[in-house]
Scaffold this motif. Sequence first.
Motif, mmCIF file in Angstrom:
data_model
loop_
_atom_site.group_PDB
_atom_site.id
_atom_site.type_symbol
_atom_site.label_atom_id
_atom_site.label_comp_id
_atom_site.label_asym_id
_atom_site.label_seq_id
_atom_site.Cartn_x
_atom_site.Cartn_y
_atom_site.Cartn_z
ATOM 1 N N ALA A 149 -8.419 3.305 7.186
ATOM 2 C CA ALA A 149 -8.747 4.725 7.288
ATOM 3 C C ALA A 149 -10.128 4.871 7.901
ATOM 4 N N VAL A 204 -5.706 10.578 4.186
ATOM 5 C CA VAL A 204 -6.060 9.977 2.902
ATOM 6 C C VAL A 204 -4.771 9.729 2.143
ATOM 7 N N ARG A 205 -4.627 8.533 1.625
ATOM 8 C CA ARG A 205 -3.438 8.224 0.839
ATOM 9 C C ARG A 205 -3.567 8.877 -0.524
ATOM 10 N N GLU A 206 -2.545 9.558 -0.950
ATOM 11 C CA GLU A 206 -2.544 10.226 -2.247
ATOM 12 C C GLU A 206 -2.213 9.222 -3.340
ATOM 13 N N ASN A 247 -10.839 7.645 -0.803
ATOM 14 C CA ASN A 247 -9.732 6.802 -0.373
ATOM 15 C C ASN A 247 -9.868 5.389 -0.940
ATOM 16 N N TYR A 268 -13.292 7.999 8.854
ATOM 17 C CA TYR A 268 -13.770 9.348 8.565
ATOM 18 C C TYR A 268 -15.116 9.587 9.225
#
Length: 158
Positions: free
Chosen positions: A126, A44-46, A137, A128
């Motif tokens: 991404a 996950v991109r912060e 995200n 999941y």
Amino acid sequence: MVRNIFLLIGLLVFLSSCASLRKGSSKMSESPYAEGGKDDGIEVREDKKPVAEEEKEEEQEIIIREEKVKSVDIEENEDQIYRYYVIVGSFRYLDNARNYKKDLIDEGFVPVILENENGLYRVSVAAYNDELPARNNIAAIRRNFPKYSDVWLLIRKQ
């Protein structure tokens, strides 16, 4: 003078009603697909910076589509098949999807190209097995990359 005041009041009423229409009134309820559990997805991109509570805008509704898809980039085994995909682009032609993928890599994403049953190529950044991290995200991408504000959620049909 009185006429100008009435025009100003009318304009203010009109503008305030338009602003309430932009906000929308529907909220997504909790999805029956959410299963909880560990995060099995791609990283996950912060957020680049935290957003203060008073600065948050009302979240844009997430578009959700359910499709049968297969990976174009990699041969999938059971460990690499995910249920939820964050999609930033859709293309009719594979070459266009590949060019877009290169641009996303330059921006720090790790994209994968998927093909749906209708021959469209979806570019995912991404994947999941749980819905909540995928939604988080999407929200982070919308905050940090406004040009991808149309990012959406693909649910793999089983």
